[in-house]
Design a protein around this motif. Structure first.
Motif, PDB file in Angstrom:
ATOM      1  N   ASN A 101      -2.800  14.702  -2.020  1.00 32.99           N
ATOM      2  CA  ASN A 101      -1.544  15.115  -2.658  1.00 32.99           C
ATOM      3  C   ASN A 101      -0.359  14.287  -2.148  1.00 32.99           C
ATOM      4  O   ASN A 101       0.528  13.898  -2.917  1.00 32.99           O
ATOM      5  CB  ASN A 101      -1.286  16.599  -2.405  1.00 32.99           C
ATOM      6  CG  ASN A 101      -2.236  17.495  -3.184  1.00 32.99           C
ATOM      7  OD1 ASN A 101      -2.855  17.062  -4.159  1.00 32.99           O
ATOM      8  ND2 ASN A 101      -2.377  18.739  -2.749  1.00 32.99           N
ATOM      9  N   ALA A 102      -0.377  14.021  -0.821  1.00 31.69           N
ATOM     10  CA  ALA A 102       0.701  13.215  -0.235  1.00 31.69           C
ATOM     11  C   ALA A 102       0.648  11.784  -0.763  1.00 31.69           C
ATOM     12  O   ALA A 102       1.686  11.170  -1.057  1.00 31.69           O
ATOM     13  CB  ALA A 102       0.588  13.223   1.291  1.00 31.69           C
TER      14      ALA A 102
ATOM     15  N   ILE B 113       4.611  12.325   3.938  1.00 29.23           N
ATOM     16  CA  ILE B 113       3.958  13.292   4.820  1.00 29.23           C
ATOM     17  C   ILE B 113       3.586  14.526   4.014  1.00 29.23           C
ATOM     18  O   ILE B 113       4.431  15.122   3.347  1.00 29.23           O
ATOM     19  CB  ILE B 113       4.888  13.693   5.989  1.00 29.23           C
ATOM     20  CG1 ILE B 113       5.408  12.447   6.707  1.00 29.23           C
ATOM     21  CG2 ILE B 113       4.145  14.609   6.953  1.00 29.23           C
ATOM     22  CD1 ILE B 113       4.348  11.549   7.271  1.00 29.23           C
ATOM     23  N   GLY B 114       2.313  14.911   4.087  1.00 33.46           N
ATOM     24  CA  GLY B 114       1.838  16.043   3.307  1.00 33.46           C
ATOM     25  C   GLY B 114       2.236  17.376   3.896  1.00 33.46           C
ATOM     26  O   GLY B 114       2.585  17.493   5.075  1.00 33.46           O
ATOM     27  N   LEU B 115       2.172  18.400   3.053  1.00 35.28           N
ATOM     28  CA  LEU B 115       2.433  19.757   3.504  1.00 35.28           C
ATOM     29  C   LEU B 115       1.346  20.221   4.456  1.00 35.28           C
ATOM     30  O   LEU B 115       0.201  19.792   4.338  1.00 35.28           O
ATOM     31  CB  LEU B 115       2.473  20.711   2.308  1.00 35.28           C
ATOM     32  CG  LEU B 115       3.632  20.555   1.325  1.00 35.28           C
ATOM     33  CD1 LEU B 115       3.380  21.422   0.095  1.00 35.28           C
ATOM     34  CD2 LEU B 115       4.950  20.953   2.002  1.00 35.28           C
ATOM     35  N   PRO B 116       1.669  21.102   5.416  1.00 30.98           N
ATOM     36  CA  PRO B 116       0.611  21.706   6.236  1.00 30.98           C
ATOM     37  C   PRO B 116      -0.423  22.348   5.315  1.00 30.98           C
ATOM     38  O   PRO B 116      -0.067  22.990   4.327  1.00 30.98           O
ATOM     39  CB  PRO B 116       1.358  22.747   7.068  1.00 30.98           C
ATOM     40  CG  PRO B 116       2.782  22.277   7.084  1.00 30.98           C
ATOM     41  CD  PRO B 116       2.999  21.612   5.757  1.00 30.98           C
ATOM     42  N   ILE B 117      -1.683  22.199   5.633  1.00 31.05           N
ATOM     43  CA  ILE B 117      -2.720  22.654   4.706  1.00 31.05           C
ATOM     44  C   ILE B 117      -2.699  24.163   4.505  1.00 31.05           C
ATOM     45  O   ILE B 117      -3.091  24.660   3.448  1.00 31.05           O
ATOM     46  CB  ILE B 117      -4.124  22.202   5.166  1.00 31.05           C
ATOM     47  CG1 ILE B 117      -4.454  22.768   6.545  1.00 31.05           C
ATOM     48  CG2 ILE B 117      -4.230  20.696   5.178  1.00 31.05           C
ATOM     49  CD1 ILE B 117      -5.865  22.429   6.998  1.00 31.05           C
ATOM     50  N   LEU B 118      -2.213  24.893   5.487  1.00 29.60           N
ATOM     51  CA  LEU B 118      -2.152  26.352   5.312  1.00 29.60           C
ATOM     52  C   LEU B 118      -1.133  26.730   4.240  1.00 29.60           C
ATOM     53  O   LEU B 118      -1.253  27.753   3.573  1.00 29.60           O
ATOM     54  CB  LEU B 118      -1.797  27.028   6.641  1.00 29.60           C
ATOM     55  CG  LEU B 118      -2.882  26.931   7.732  1.00 29.60           C
ATOM     56  CD1 LEU B 118      -2.390  27.596   9.014  1.00 29.60           C
ATOM     57  CD2 LEU B 118      -4.176  27.577   7.261  1.00 29.60           C
TER      58      LEU B 118
ATOM     59  N   VAL C 247       0.840  -1.205   0.000  1.00 32.58           N
ATOM     60  CA  VAL C 247       0.000   0.000   0.000  1.00 32.58           C
ATOM     61  C   VAL C 247       0.871   1.249   0.000  1.00 32.58           C
ATOM     62  O   VAL C 247       2.011   1.235   0.479  1.00 32.58           O
ATOM     63  CB  VAL C 247      -0.945   0.046   1.217  1.00 32.58           C
ATOM     64  CG1 VAL C 247      -1.959  -1.094   1.182  1.00 32.58           C
ATOM     65  CG2 VAL C 247      -0.171   0.047   2.534  1.00 32.58           C
ATOM     66  N   SER C 248       0.305   2.323  -0.538  1.00 33.17           N
ATOM     67  CA  SER C 248       0.915   3.652  -0.448  1.00 33.17           C
ATOM     68  C   SER C 248       0.045   4.492   0.480  1.00 33.17           C
ATOM     69  O   SER C 248      -1.187   4.357   0.490  1.00 33.17           O
ATOM     70  CB  SER C 248       0.988   4.304  -1.827  1.00 33.17           C
ATOM     71  OG  SER C 248       1.814   3.552  -2.695  1.00 33.17           O
ATOM     72  N   ILE C 249       0.707   5.361   1.250  1.00 30.79           N
ATOM     73  CA  ILE C 249      -0.018   6.128   2.268  1.00 30.79           C
ATOM     74  C   ILE C 249       0.370   7.596   2.204  1.00 30.79           C
ATOM     75  O   ILE C 249       1.563   7.936   2.162  1.00 30.79           O
ATOM     76  CB  ILE C 249       0.270   5.586   3.688  1.00 30.79           C
ATOM     77  CG1 ILE C 249      -0.058   4.087   3.770  1.00 30.79           C
ATOM     78  CG2 ILE C 249      -0.542   6.358   4.731  1.00 30.79           C
ATOM     79  CD1 ILE C 249       0.281   3.444   5.106  1.00 30.79           C
ATOM     80  N   GLY C 250      -0.653   8.455   2.215  1.00 27.58           N
ATOM     81  CA  GLY C 250      -0.431   9.882   2.357  1.00 27.58           C
ATOM     82  C   GLY C 250      -0.896  10.320   3.732  1.00 27.58           C
ATOM     83  O   GLY C 250      -2.016   9.995   4.152  1.00 27.58           O
ATOM     84  N   VAL C 251      -0.039  11.008   4.458  1.00 26.78           N
ATOM     85  CA  VAL C 251      -0.343  11.411   5.839  1.00 26.78           C
ATOM     86  C   VAL C 251      -0.349  12.928   5.949  1.00 26.78           C
ATOM     87  O   VAL C 251       0.521  13.605   5.384  1.00 26.78           O
ATOM     88  CB  VAL C 251       0.704  10.834   6.824  1.00 26.78           C
ATOM     89  CG1 VAL C 251       0.513  11.435   8.214  1.00 26.78           C
ATOM     90  CG2 VAL C 251       0.603   9.327   6.873  1.00 26.78           C
ATOM     91  N   VAL C 252      -1.324  13.465   6.654  1.00 26.76           N
ATOM     92  CA  VAL C 252      -1.331  14.889   6.958  1.00 26.76           C
ATOM     93  C   VAL C 252      -1.812  15.070   8.393  1.00 26.76           C
ATOM     94  O   VAL C 252      -2.735  14.387   8.841  1.00 26.76           O
ATOM     95  CB  VAL C 252      -2.216  15.679   5.968  1.00 26.76           C
ATOM     96  CG1 VAL C 252      -3.670  15.253   6.056  1.00 26.76           C
ATOM     97  CG2 VAL C 252      -2.102  17.183   6.209  1.00 26.76           C
TER      98      VAL C 252
END
Length: 326
Positions: free
Chosen positions: A303-304, A318-323, A279-284
């Motif tokens: 996006n992550a 790990i995704g970018l901070p949403i701000l 599996v691939s995982i995007g984390v925020v």
């Protein structure tokens, strides 16, 4: 059927009890005061039983300390007792008195001296009313259970048995608002089974469904955080929402998911990643701000996840901070 007589006169109580016996009602209790009756009914108890101790109350009006009308008001104030039929018994038949009695919650009225035929008719009518109320209440309870069952069914994915997209969307909005108020972190993991289309094409949809079920169970087994939501996001995508969890906690969970899925050793011979399912995982992770929305968090996780696929799959990004996305 159990009947309660409430009258301060011993002679009146005895006379009424004999009349009830004569017309076929032998299960009769009696109290000499309104206060004793309220105690018997459990009005003053902190927790009132769902089942009333009596099925009908015959209540005298004029009694010392507390009159019958005030006693009815106390009884009707208790939810579990609001449907007990109460017949007022009094010499007075004035309109103003009757208005006050019925306004307090009296079901019916009978004048003294009591006639056996009239008493029989009014008691039968009261029991008939109670039976209809009990049937209505039972149907309402059945309907409530059915509605709760349907609500649960509407929130569950039929194939995997975990929460569905509808449930997740509602949970995300609620948890976002809670985290915004409490200034607590909120984390999301968006998970995709790598090269799943090829898996389906090679092994068939039956094996594909079995794979989805195994992955869903693995995800559920990995998540032990209170209040967490594990859901099927759609197709071969899953999502986990972690209230009060920071990025470190989310990364640890992602690592345990990779290990758990690898341990399953689900054969995937045509995968370009491994010979088994990965599996691939995007984390925020974020502490919500009023300038952002819950959908922004979902976009950041997406996006992550996309970046994890682009970097070769079978990994967490790990995704970018949403701000930072604005």
């Amino acid at each position: 059927m159990k009947i309660l007589i409430v009258d301060d006169s011993e002679i009146a109580r005895h006379s009424l009890e004999m009349l009830l016996h004569a017309i076929g009602y032998t299960d009769v209790l009696s109290c000499s005061s309104a206060h004793d009756a309220l105690n018997l009914l459990g009005v003053f108890d902190k927790i009132v039983s769902e089942n009333s101790p009596v099925d009908l109350v015959l209540m005298d009006v004029m009694m010392p300390e507390m009159n019958g009308i005030d006693a009815i008001s106390h009884i009707r104030a208790v939810h579990q007792l609001k449907d007990i039929p109460i017949i007022m018994v009094s010499i007075s038949g004035e309109v103003s008195f009757l208005e006050r009695a019925f306004a307090a919650g009296a079901t019916d009225f009978i004048s003294k001296p009591i006639n056996a035929i009239e008493l029989s008719a009014r008691v039968r009518a009261a029991f008939r009313l109670k039976m209809e109320m009990d049937i209505r209440k039972e149907r309402e309870q059945q309907l409530e259970v059915l509605n709760r069952t349907l609500e649960v069914m509407c929130n569950i994915d039929n194939l995997t048995g975990i929460a569905n997209r509808r449930c997740f969307d509602e949970t995300l909005v609620n948890e976002w608002e809670d985290a915004l108020r409490s200034r607590q972190p909120l984390s999301m993991l968006l998970i995709d089974i790598d090269v799943f289309k090829e898996f389906n094409d090679t092994y068939g949809h039956v094996e594909g469904d079995a794979c989805l079920q195994q992955v869903a169970k693995a995800l559920r087994d990995c998540v032990d955080a209170p209040g967490a939501c594990t859901a099927r996001f759609g197709g071969e995508e899953f999502v986990i929402l972690l209230p009060s969890a920071d990025q470190i906690s989310a990364e640890k969970l992602a690592a345990s998911i990779h290990a758990k899925i690898a341990h399953l050793q689900i054969l995937h011979s045509v995968s370009k990643v491994e010979n088994f399912v990965t599996v691939s995982i995007g984390v925020v992770s974020v502490v919500p701000e009023s300038s952002a929305k819950s959908l922004d968090m979902l976009k950041a996780a997406d996006n992550a996840l996309y970046a994890a696929k682009q970097q070769g799959r079978n990994r967490t990004v790990i995704g970018l901070p949403i701000l930072a996305m604005h």
